[in-house]
Design an enzyme around this catalytic site. Sequence first.
Site: not given
Ligand SMILES: *Cc1c(COP(=O)(O)O)cnc(C)c1O
Length: 390
Positions: A46, A98, A170, A195
């Site tokens: 961890r 998001y 982000d 992504k």
């Molecule tokens: C998908 C997404 C998230 C969340 O991520 P997960 O891997 O699904 O938990 C956060 N910010 C943006 C811009 C996203 O597209």
Amino acid sequence: MRFETRLLHNGNEIDSFTGASSIPIYQSSTYHQFSIDQPGEFDYARSGNPTRKALEQTITRLEGGCRGYAFASGMAAISTVFLLFSRGDHLIVSQDVYGGTYRVLTKVFDRMGIETTFVDTTDLEQVAAAIRPNTRAIYVETPSNPLLKVTDLRGIVRIAKAYRLRTIVDNTFLTPYFQRPLELGADIVVHSATKFISGHSDVVAGLVVVKDEELAEEIGLLQNAFGAILGVYDSWLVLRGLKTLQARMELSTQSAEKVALWLEQHPDVKRVYYTGLPSHEGYHLQNEQASGHGAVLSFDVGSMEKAKRILSRVRLPIVAVSLGAVESILSYPAMMSHAAMPAEVRNRHGITDGLLRLSVGLENADDLIDDLAAALQEKKVTIPAGFGNL
Ligand SMILES: *Cc1c(COP(=O)(O)O)cnc(C)c1O
């Protein structure tokens, strides 16, 4: 070295014990201590694992930060960053953030006494006006989802510095290949590595990169304390996906530009949202703070009926939530990502019943255009020759 070279040569690509050309999957939860007086670097997985560490160091180099951390999902990464704050603290967050980020702030952190004001961060005056004595951070997502609104990162940093606030960005949509918020003065970058970073729709992961040692200590403690770490196999998958980031981003962005231009001149498309189009209000700002426009665009076909017809007819993009993969992904915000938002609020924000979001993958752009053209076409009733004479 330039970015694409650093993707492959950043000091974390070869296993230092065996010379293996791909970092091995160290599937181990604990580590034998050869000397109890001089414990090794790793003690429990961890707290640290060599495969995860290779990923964490790689993303740190790519974002130009001080240290990086890998989490079980983008939301685990984002939530862990919010654990920096305490009861009584106040945050300013992009209005079209998001959905999961909105949910965790309004349903979880709100309960713990952390207040959030959602503002249109593309308007710096609104951001400045929302600052209170207990404000601790500004959290932005740029470009935003699904309308690709661009927030001025340097402007946000200027305000944040004046009030000693932290800036959190982000960077999921553009990745460090196109945009490096830490270089523009931000303190923390977060990613859904689900992504573009991993890029193959086969893993859920999150990343955090911080700009200095002080934050590194804090996030390091939170990662270990809260424990929402990325598993070892998933760390390996993200490392593997990351190697082709530049190639994927370049190609899918080129295609996105082509598709966006084609959609813009289509008579049945009311509006196209893509920062690479000079008609987009964020076009110039995006060019100043990022080196590319990314592979996500949205377009409005005017009605739910037409949107649903297209969703049922396309043959190349998968119809799904998510984005940033080798295959194109077509989503319907009104019934997917923004379904929880009342229709009236959605419409006011431009997320209409006719809006579709396309994440362009690596298919040939002309094949994607042909597919969209066929899906957009009104079905014509063909009357057999001579029918009218009966
Ligand atoms: C998908 C997404 C998230 C969340 O991520 P997960 O891997 O699904 O938990 C956060 N910010 C943006 C811009 C996203 O597209």
